[in-house]
Scaffold this active site. Structure first.
Site, PDB file in Angstrom:
ATOM      1  N   GLY A   1       0.783  -1.231   0.000  1.00  0.00           N
ATOM      2  CA  GLY A   1       0.000   0.000   0.000  1.00  0.00           C
ATOM      3  C   GLY A   1       0.808   1.270   0.000  1.00  0.00           C
ATOM      4  O   GLY A   1       0.264   2.363   0.099  1.00  0.00           O
ATOM      5  N   THR A   2       2.139   1.154  -0.124  1.00  0.00           N
ATOM      6  CA  THR A   2       2.952   2.359  -0.110  1.00  0.00           C
ATOM      7  C   THR A   2       3.108   2.968  -1.502  1.00  0.00           C
ATOM      8  O   THR A   2       3.797   3.966  -1.664  1.00  0.00           O
ATOM      9  CB  THR A   2       4.348   2.088   0.481  1.00  0.00           C
ATOM     10  OG1 THR A   2       4.841   0.871  -0.071  1.00  0.00           O
ATOM     11  CG2 THR A   2       4.273   1.972   1.990  1.00  0.00           C
ATOM     12  N   GLY A   3       2.516   2.328  -2.491  1.00  0.00           N
ATOM     13  CA  GLY A   3       2.497   2.943  -3.817  1.00  0.00           C
ATOM     14  C   GLY A   3       3.521   2.400  -4.790  1.00  0.00           C
ATOM     15  O   GLY A   3       3.893   3.084  -5.742  1.00  0.00           O
ATOM     16  N   LYS A   4       3.969   1.160  -4.601  1.00  0.00           N
ATOM     17  CA  LYS A   4       4.982   0.586  -5.493  1.00  0.00           C
ATOM     18  C   LYS A   4       4.415   0.385  -6.903  1.00  0.00           C
ATOM     19  O   LYS A   4       5.029   0.778  -7.890  1.00  0.00           O
ATOM     20  CB  LYS A   4       5.497  -0.740  -4.920  1.00  0.00           C
ATOM     21  CG  LYS A   4       6.153  -0.566  -3.565  1.00  0.00           C
ATOM     22  CD  LYS A   4       6.693  -1.866  -3.013  1.00  0.00           C
ATOM     23  CE  LYS A   4       5.613  -2.876  -2.688  1.00  0.00           C
ATOM     24  NZ  LYS A   4       4.728  -2.435  -1.598  1.00  0.00           N
ATOM     25  N   THR A   5       3.226  -0.196  -6.960  1.00  0.00           N
ATOM     26  CA  THR A   5       2.594  -0.400  -8.267  1.00  0.00           C
ATOM     27  C   THR A   5       2.328   0.941  -8.941  1.00  0.00           C
ATOM     28  O   THR A   5       2.575   1.121 -10.136  1.00  0.00           O
ATOM     29  CB  THR A   5       1.268  -1.162  -8.092  1.00  0.00           C
ATOM     30  OG1 THR A   5       1.489  -2.286  -7.255  1.00  0.00           O
ATOM     31  CG2 THR A   5       0.720  -1.606  -9.423  1.00  0.00           C
TER      32      THR A   5
ATOM     33  N   HIS B   1     -11.831   0.032  32.582  1.00  0.00           N
ATOM     34  CA  HIS B   1     -10.711  -0.589  31.876  1.00  0.00           C
ATOM     35  C   HIS B   1     -10.071   0.419  30.909  1.00  0.00           C
ATOM     36  O   HIS B   1      -8.865   0.662  30.944  1.00  0.00           O
ATOM     37  CB  HIS B   1     -11.217  -1.827  31.121  1.00  0.00           C
ATOM     38  CG  HIS B   1     -10.159  -2.571  30.377  1.00  0.00           C
ATOM     39  ND1 HIS B   1      -9.621  -3.761  30.817  1.00  0.00           N
ATOM     40  CD2 HIS B   1      -9.545  -2.300  29.206  1.00  0.00           C
ATOM     41  CE1 HIS B   1      -8.716  -4.176  29.955  1.00  0.00           C
ATOM     42  NE2 HIS B   1      -8.652  -3.308  28.955  1.00  0.00           N
ATOM     43  N   GLU B   2     -10.903   1.031  30.074  1.00  0.00           N
ATOM     44  CA  GLU B   2     -10.370   1.986  29.085  1.00  0.00           C
ATOM     45  C   GLU B   2      -9.809   3.243  29.765  1.00  0.00           C
ATOM     46  O   GLU B   2      -8.781   3.763  29.351  1.00  0.00           O
ATOM     47  CB  GLU B   2     -11.446   2.374  28.064  1.00  0.00           C
ATOM     48  CG  GLU B   2     -11.956   1.217  27.203  1.00  0.00           C
ATOM     49  CD  GLU B   2     -10.833   0.433  26.544  1.00  0.00           C
ATOM     50  OE1 GLU B   2      -9.807   1.038  26.180  1.00  0.00           O
ATOM     51  OE2 GLU B   2     -10.977  -0.798  26.404  1.00  0.00           O
TER      52      GLU B   2
ATOM     53  N   HIS C   1      -6.313   2.560  30.890  1.00  0.00           N
ATOM     54  CA  HIS C   1      -5.342   2.707  29.795  1.00  0.00           C
ATOM     55  C   HIS C   1      -5.054   4.189  29.541  1.00  0.00           C
ATOM     56  O   HIS C   1      -3.907   4.612  29.461  1.00  0.00           O
ATOM     57  CB  HIS C   1      -5.926   2.156  28.479  1.00  0.00           C
ATOM     58  CG  HIS C   1      -5.933   0.672  28.369  1.00  0.00           C
ATOM     59  ND1 HIS C   1      -4.833  -0.095  28.583  1.00  0.00           N
ATOM     60  CD2 HIS C   1      -6.924  -0.184  28.019  1.00  0.00           C
ATOM     61  CE1 HIS C   1      -5.141  -1.382  28.372  1.00  0.00           C
ATOM     62  NE2 HIS C   1      -6.419  -1.451  28.034  1.00  0.00           N
TER      63      HIS C   1
ATOM     64  N   ASP D   1      -4.278  -7.063  25.571  1.00  0.00           N
ATOM     65  CA  ASP D   1      -3.359  -6.148  26.250  1.00  0.00           C
ATOM     66  C   ASP D   1      -2.116  -6.913  26.696  1.00  0.00           C
ATOM     67  O   ASP D   1      -0.990  -6.442  26.522  1.00  0.00           O
ATOM     68  CB  ASP D   1      -4.006  -5.548  27.508  1.00  0.00           C
ATOM     69  CG  ASP D   1      -5.177  -4.627  27.162  1.00  0.00           C
ATOM     70  OD1 ASP D   1      -5.216  -4.152  26.019  1.00  0.00           O
ATOM     71  OD2 ASP D   1      -6.016  -4.397  28.045  1.00  0.00           O
TER      72      ASP D   1
END
Ligand code: ADP
Ligand code: ZN
Length: 600
Positions: A207-211, A426-427, A430, A502
């Site tokens: 997905g970095t654009g090689k094609t 819980h969140e 974090h 986690d």
């Protein structure tokens, strides 16, 4: 397996058909039985070849030998029976003597067809498979019969892409400009005897654009672009892959200057003896050898440039990388914030944007995303805006699209109140620890809307793109990851199964610190747990690594619990805000905790 099944089916059909015809086969009868029928006047016609006589009865009769009824028959005339006498009695009984076998109703042609049927079906099947294999490459025709059709280039003038469409990776572009110049006027280079690389390897994550880059090179130079994926070659039957490669190069040479793009080249170019990829080993080897042969065969003056793409350059066979082959590697990395903003600009060219949209701001909140991810983000935002019946895409659409891509799509389930509160703690655990750790990534979003397998999410991403992590940062990450579990213990005194992922993360980081990044004094700067493959150390050392990992995690957990206890009011405040709003963005989250948003 499918092939074998089809084969079986073909044979079954064949046997059915032939046994159907066999039911009508003539009965072999004795000469006595034959003369009996003749004398009874029951024989309609006969056909003789040598001593063999075939015929048809007027009425069905029963063969006394095996009690089978028959109308068609064959018999052998004994040598001692007189021809003349037989002939006379046949004529006397009005039997027709014909010149063509009356029993072989299907005739010579059909006999031939029937006996050839299985062969024909098999050949048909084979051709079909070949065509299918060949058409994968955009060609078609009877590949493998030696006359495969030409690989089709993307016509110049059709679906052209150029460097304007590639953004945020200027240094990579710069490396390819020379190639473009060469393709535009190979003669210029030839006159000076300059040698250009025949093959270029684009290495980088998906997905970095090689094609896109390879297409853009072809587009800029306005030359034909032939594209194939290496995995297509090896999915074919043995021998076809190599012949497709030959055709591909032949076609490219015919219209040179041109570009051949081979995607996923690691699928065939994997170092020999390594773990095998898809497809047969032989097929891979043959296809690889064919590519090497073709590239070695270039003098370099043809003007055919081969661009290969891979996201695993380290597994490639060194033979591929030798001079005269893919001897230049261009690394394509995920874009930085500035690059992301430029890519967003390219992809929003045709999208009506609201005045409040800041692509720079979006780029800042999307670290780690590749060009493909960003293209997807723009599309998701546009879809959302359309669904909401808007004329323009606003920042809110982008924010929601980003949330969906980063956190996963929300799941609509009703959670019991108790469960919601526990998830909120819980969140919040974090998030709060992330806010309290100096140097940790800022908290971007907290949510207790269930998504995928998760009941809640806390998202922290760095302000700038980080490429290197130090000891304190990683320790902070562990403390933050343990924050959910620690909060549950602080508040409820029990631990639930909700912390599984986690803990996986914690274990991964801690093991990396000790066994990979040399961050434990006791173990020293050794690679003991390589990123791939088996641990490399004596059992005693491995045990010591385990002890160190455990020590780090234990210390982090203690600190997490202590920090949460010390900041219990902040924790409770975040929980209340979460229960009310379900999702808190960065600003709201820091405000609820009563903490200033860190700036680095
Ligand atoms: P790869 O071959 O590296 O897996 P692709 O070239 O197929 O990646 O990229 C997929 C899509 O992502 C492209 O078609 C394009 O829309 C978008 N994209 C990727 N990189 C860029 C970039 N640098 N600039 C603009 N768009 C990009
Ligand atoms: Zn968690």
């Amino acid at each position: 397996m499918r092939f074998a099944l089809t084969l079986l089916a073909v044979y079954a059909v064949f046997f059915l058909i032939s046994s159907f015809f066999d039911a009508d086969a003539p009965e072999t009868i004795s000469y006595t039985q034959f003369t009996t029928q003749v004398n009874a006047g029951n024989v309609k016609e006969v056909y003789a070849t040598g001593y063999s006589v075939e015929g048809v009865l007027k009425q069905p009769a029963t063969d006394p030998d095996d009690n089978r009824a028959y109308t068609k028959f064959v018999t052998e005339i004994p040598v001692f029976a007189s021809d003349e006498q037989l002939y006379q009695s046949l004529v006397g009984k009005g039997v027709q003597i014909v010149a063509e076998s009356p029993t072989q109703g299907r005739g010579l042609f059909w006999n031939l067809v029937l006996s050839l049927l299985p062969v024909l079906l098999l050949v048909g099947l084979w051709v079909w498979i070949m065509r299918r294999g060949a058409s994968l490459m955009g060609g078609g025709g009877l590949a493998g019969l030696g006359k495969s059709k030409a690989a089709k280039p993307v016509e110049a003038g059709k679906v052209r892409v150029n460097f304007d469409d590639v953004a945020g990776i200027d240094e990579v572009e710069a490396e390819l400009v020379e190639i473009v110049d060469y393709l535009k006027d190979p003669a210029k280079y030839r006159r000076l005897g300059a040698k250009l690389p025949k093959g270029i390897l684009l290495a980088g994550p998906p997905g970095t654009g090689k094609t896109l880059l390879a297409r853009a090179v072809a587009g800029e130079a306005n030359v034909p672009f032939f594209s194939a994926s290496a995995s297509e070659f090896i999915e074919m039957i043995v021998g076809v892959g190599a012949s497709r490669v030959r055709d591909l190069f032949e076609e490219a040479r015919k219209v040179a200057p041109s570009i051949i793009f081979i995607d996923e080249i690691d699928a065939i170019g994997r170092a020999r003896g390594g773990a095998s990829g898809i497809g047969g080993h032989d097929e891979r080897e043959q296809t690889l050898n064919q590519i090497l042969t073709e590239m070695d065969g270039f003098s370099g003056a043809e003007g055919v440039i081969v661009i290969g793409a891979t996201n695993r350059p380290e597994v490639l066979d060194p033979a591929l990388l030798r001079p005269g082959r893919f001897d230049r590697t261009v690394v394509v990395s995920p874009p930085d914030a500035k690059g992301r903003a430029e890519i967003l600009k390219v992809h929003t060219r045709g999208v009506p944007l609201d005045a409040d949209v800041s692509l720079e701001q979006l780029a800042k909140t999307s670290p780690g995303m590749t060009g493909a991810d960003l293209a997807n983000l723009v599309n998701e935002a546009a879809l959302l805006a359309a669904k909401r019946g808007k004329e323009k895409v606003s920042m809110a659409d982008f924010a929601d699209a980003l949330e969906k891509l980063q956190l996963g799509a929300a799941r609509s389930i009703v959670m019991p109140e108790e469960e919601r509160r526990r998830t909120a703690y819980h969140e919040a655990g974090h998030a709060l620890l992330g806010m309290l750790q100096p140097g940790a990534d800022p908290v971007r979003k907290i949510s207790i809307i269930p998504r995928g397998r998760a009941l809640g999410v806390t998202l922290s991403t760095p302000d700038t793109d980080r490429y290197n992590y130090d000891y304190d940062y990683l320790r902070g990450r562990i403390i933050g990851a343990l924050g959910g579990m620690a909060a549950e213990e602080v508040v409820y005194g029990v631990i639930t199964t909700g912390s599984e992922s986690d803990l996986e993360q914690v274990t991964m980081i801690a093991r990396g610190m000790v066994g990979r990044w040399g961050m434990s004094e006791k173990i020293g700067p050794l690679t003991i747990l390589p990123s791939e493959g088996q641990p490399q150390a004596a059992p005693a050392t491995l045990a010591a690594v385990d002890d160190e990992v455990r020590r780090i995690v234990d210390e982090c957990y203690e600190q997490a619990v202590r920090l949460l206890k010390e900041n219990r009011e902040r924790l409770d405040a975040i929980v209340e805000a979460l229960l009310e709003h379900e999702t808190l963005d960065e600003e709201a989250a820091y405000a609820a905790a009563g903490l200033p948003r860190k700036t680095e």
